[in-house]
Design an enzyme around this catalytic site. Structure first.
Site, PDB file in Angstrom:
ATOM      1  N   ASN A   8      57.622  88.469  73.244  1.00 22.79           N
ATOM      2  CA  ASN A   8      56.261  88.017  73.496  1.00 22.79           C
ATOM      3  C   ASN A   8      56.180  87.562  74.963  1.00 22.79           C
ATOM      4  O   ASN A   8      56.867  86.618  75.361  1.00 22.79           O
ATOM      5  CB  ASN A   8      55.922  86.856  72.547  1.00 22.79           C
ATOM      6  CG  ASN A   8      54.511  86.341  72.756  1.00 22.79           C
ATOM      7  OD1 ASN A   8      54.087  86.153  73.885  1.00 22.79           O
ATOM      8  ND2 ASN A   8      53.798  86.102  71.676  1.00 22.79           N
ATOM      9  N   HIS A  11      53.627  84.190  78.194  1.00 22.01           N
ATOM     10  CA  HIS A  11      53.788  83.128  79.194  1.00 22.01           C
ATOM     11  C   HIS A  11      54.078  83.651  80.598  1.00 22.01           C
ATOM     12  O   HIS A  11      54.043  82.883  81.555  1.00 22.01           O
ATOM     13  CB  HIS A  11      54.812  82.105  78.705  1.00 22.01           C
ATOM     14  CG  HIS A  11      54.300  81.426  77.469  1.00 22.01           C
ATOM     15  ND1 HIS A  11      53.058  80.834  77.419  1.00 22.01           N
ATOM     16  CD2 HIS A  11      54.815  81.303  76.219  1.00 22.01           C
ATOM     17  CE1 HIS A  11      52.838  80.363  76.199  1.00 22.01           C
ATOM     18  NE2 HIS A  11      53.889  80.634  75.459  1.00 22.01           N
ATOM     19  N   ARG A  46      43.970  85.833  73.062  1.00 26.83           N
ATOM     20  CA  ARG A  46      43.271  84.683  72.468  1.00 26.83           C
ATOM     21  C   ARG A  46      41.781  84.737  72.780  1.00 26.83           C
ATOM     22  O   ARG A  46      41.369  85.270  73.822  1.00 26.83           O
ATOM     23  CB  ARG A  46      43.844  83.376  73.034  1.00 26.83           C
ATOM     24  CG  ARG A  46      45.296  83.108  72.666  1.00 26.83           C
ATOM     25  CD  ARG A  46      45.699  81.718  73.131  1.00 26.83           C
ATOM     26  NE  ARG A  46      44.928  80.727  72.439  1.00 26.83           N
ATOM     27  CZ  ARG A  46      45.360  80.051  71.363  1.00 26.83           C
ATOM     28  NH1 ARG A  46      46.576  80.242  70.908  1.00 26.83           N
ATOM     29  NH2 ARG A  46      44.585  79.184  70.780  1.00 26.83           N
ATOM     30  N   ARG A  50      43.283  82.414  77.579  1.00 27.35           N
ATOM     31  CA  ARG A  50      44.010  81.476  78.454  1.00 27.35           C
ATOM     32  C   ARG A  50      45.206  82.118  79.132  1.00 27.35           C
ATOM     33  O   ARG A  50      45.664  81.634  80.150  1.00 27.35           O
ATOM     34  CB  ARG A  50      44.418  80.236  77.685  1.00 27.35           C
ATOM     35  CG  ARG A  50      45.559  80.434  76.725  1.00 27.35           C
ATOM     36  CD  ARG A  50      46.074  79.126  76.215  1.00 27.35           C
ATOM     37  NE  ARG A  50      45.123  78.489  75.323  1.00 27.35           N
ATOM     38  CZ  ARG A  50      45.495  77.733  74.289  1.00 27.35           C
ATOM     39  NH1 ARG A  50      46.762  77.518  74.058  1.00 27.35           N
ATOM     40  NH2 ARG A  50      44.605  77.195  73.507  1.00 27.35           N
ATOM     41  N   GLU A  71      48.732  90.324  68.918  1.00 28.84           N
ATOM     42  CA  GLU A  71      48.308  89.273  67.988  1.00 28.84           C
ATOM     43  C   GLU A  71      46.859  88.929  68.292  1.00 28.84           C
ATOM     44  O   GLU A  71      46.477  88.806  69.461  1.00 28.84           O
ATOM     45  CB  GLU A  71      49.151  88.018  68.196  1.00 28.84           C
ATOM     46  CG  GLU A  71      50.615  88.212  67.963  1.00 28.84           C
ATOM     47  CD  GLU A  71      51.412  86.995  68.435  1.00 28.84           C
ATOM     48  OE1 GLU A  71      50.818  86.015  68.924  1.00 28.84           O
ATOM     49  OE2 GLU A  71      52.634  87.046  68.332  1.00 28.84           O
ATOM     50  N   THR A 102      49.712  78.676  68.410  1.00 27.87           N
ATOM     51  CA  THR A 102      49.298  78.950  67.040  1.00 27.87           C
ATOM     52  C   THR A 102      49.893  77.898  66.105  1.00 27.87           C
ATOM     53  O   THR A 102      51.098  77.642  66.141  1.00 27.87           O
ATOM     54  CB  THR A 102      49.796  80.354  66.626  1.00 27.87           C
ATOM     55  OG1 THR A 102      49.469  81.264  67.673  1.00 27.87           O
ATOM     56  CG2 THR A 102      49.136  80.796  65.335  1.00 27.87           C
ATOM     57  N   HIS A 201      57.981  82.362  65.776  1.00 25.88           N
ATOM     58  CA  HIS A 201      57.365  81.139  66.268  1.00 25.88           C
ATOM     59  C   HIS A 201      58.413  80.050  66.452  1.00 25.88           C
ATOM     60  O   HIS A 201      59.045  79.605  65.503  1.00 25.88           O
ATOM     61  CB  HIS A 201      56.240  80.611  65.382  1.00 25.88           C
ATOM     62  CG  HIS A 201      55.221  79.875  66.207  1.00 25.88           C
ATOM     63  ND1 HIS A 201      55.452  78.623  66.705  1.00 25.88           N
ATOM     64  CD2 HIS A 201      54.011  80.251  66.676  1.00 25.88           C
ATOM     65  CE1 HIS A 201      54.417  78.260  67.441  1.00 25.88           C
ATOM     66  NE2 HIS A 201      53.537  79.227  67.447  1.00 25.88           N
TER      67      HIS A 201
HETATM   68  N1  PXP Z   1      54.599  85.209  66.402  1.00 28.12           N
HETATM   69  C1  PXP Z   1      53.322  84.769  66.419  1.00 28.12           C
HETATM   70  C2  PXP Z   1      52.396  85.246  65.353  1.00 28.12           C
HETATM   71  C3  PXP Z   1      52.844  83.915  67.445  1.00 28.12           C
HETATM   72  O1  PXP Z   1      51.574  83.502  67.422  1.00 28.12           O
HETATM   73  C4  PXP Z   1      53.736  83.539  68.466  1.00 28.12           C
HETATM   74  C5  PXP Z   1      53.249  82.685  69.597  1.00 28.12           C
HETATM   75  O2  PXP Z   1      52.278  83.390  70.313  1.00 28.12           O
HETATM   76  C6  PXP Z   1      55.049  84.031  68.412  1.00 28.12           C
HETATM   77  C7  PXP Z   1      55.463  84.834  67.359  1.00 28.12           C
HETATM   78  C8  PXP Z   1      56.061  83.684  69.465  1.00 28.12           C
HETATM   79  O3  PXP Z   1      56.307  82.316  69.429  1.00 28.12           O
HETATM   80  P1  PXP Z   1      57.240  81.647  70.540  1.00 28.12           P
HETATM   81  O4  PXP Z   1      56.538  81.841  71.853  1.00 28.12           O
HETATM   82  O5  PXP Z   1      57.307  80.217  70.110  1.00 28.12           O
HETATM   83  O6  PXP Z   1      58.555  82.362  70.497  1.00 28.12           O
END
Ligand code: PXP
Length: 249
Positions: A8, A11, A46, A50, A71, A102, A201
């Site tokens: 992901n 960031h 989102r 953001r 997502e 989230t 997450h």
């Molecule tokens: N899976 C989902 C559905 C999420 O919303 C997020 C955060 O955007 C992640 C995975 C990744 O989470 P993290 O950034 O805490 O690894």
């Protein structure tokens, strides 16, 4: 079989949006993750934009050659963007306006009709449908009935329990082990219904290992920990190290 890793890269866009400028490049980040061995790229578009912007989705659709998972909330606006840009997969997630990230999984039981409609539209556009839910048997059954092809089990509670060194012993370790067992039971239920199981997450290089040992989980979506580590060791190495952690190396 070892679970796949989708990185992901939200960031990377968070840093760019801190100055509303053009760097760091989301495209460079995606390509570097793929070259380091990631199985896919995940981004969260989102409602408040953001970090990831609509143009990022278009650019990523053109350059990502592995797997692009977007997502999004199950709103008409978002589903229309998915139908237009056609990512490989959409993960339906809940969204609250002022949340930092989230907060927990989508309540499919309560929002069944809206989720079912969104899933139907996505599948008609030939987009694979994943739904991000808490590791609850009731939510998994509802997600399956609503048309999900995959569930992504929310690991936020497990992540919270494993953040501190207290998770290594005593009551902390017992609570973390109980949450791993809950996630494993949820994964088994999902597999029994014919669903593919992902998880994500708050996962880190340390806490991912216990979940990677659950054979029913075939995909992880991990962002913050990888991008944080990239600040110190570089993105390629941070992705490779997470792949090793999932492999149990
Ligand atoms: N899976 C989902 C559905 C999420 O919303 C997020 C955060 O955007 C992640 C995975 C990744 O989470 P993290 O950034 O805490 O690894």
């Amino acid at each position: 079989m070892t679970a796949k890793l989708n990185v992901n890269i939200d960031h990377v866009a968070t840093i760019r949006e801190a100055r509303k400028t053009i760097e760091p490049s989301i495209v460079t980040a995606a390509v570097m993750c793929e070259q380091a061995g990631a199985n896919g790229i995940t981004v969260h578009l989102r409602g408040d934009r953001r970090h990831i912007q609509d143009r990022d989705i278009e650019l990523l659709r053109d350059v990502v050659t592995t797997y692009l998972n977007v997502e999004m909330a199950a709103t008409d606006e978002m589903i229309a963007i998915a139908e237009e840009t056609r990512p490989d997969a959409v993960s339906l997630v809940p969204e609250k306006p002022n949340e930092i990230t989230t907060e927990g999984g989508l309540d499919v039981v309560t929002n069944f009709a809206a989720v079912q409609e969104a899933a139907g539209k996505l599948k008609s556009a030939d987009i694979f449908v994943s739904i991000f839910i808490d590791p609850s048997l009731e939510q998994i059954t509802a997600a399956h009935a609503a048309g999900a092809q995959q569930v992504e089990l929310c690991t936020a509670e497990y992540a919270e329990l494993t953040l501190s060194s207290r998770a290594a012993h005593g009551e902390g370790a017992r609570k973390a082990a109980a949450e791993v067992a809950r996630i494993a039971a949820a994964a088994t239920h999902a597999i029994d219904l014919g669903l593919i199981v992902a998880a994500g997450h708050g996962l880190t290089y340390r806490n991912v290992r216990a979940l990677a040992a659950i054979p029913e989980i075939s995909e992880f979506n991990i962002g913050h920990s990888i991008i944080s580590r990239a600040v110190f060791v570089g993105l390629s190495q941070s992705v490779r190290e997470m792949i090793d952690a999932i492999r149990g190396v």
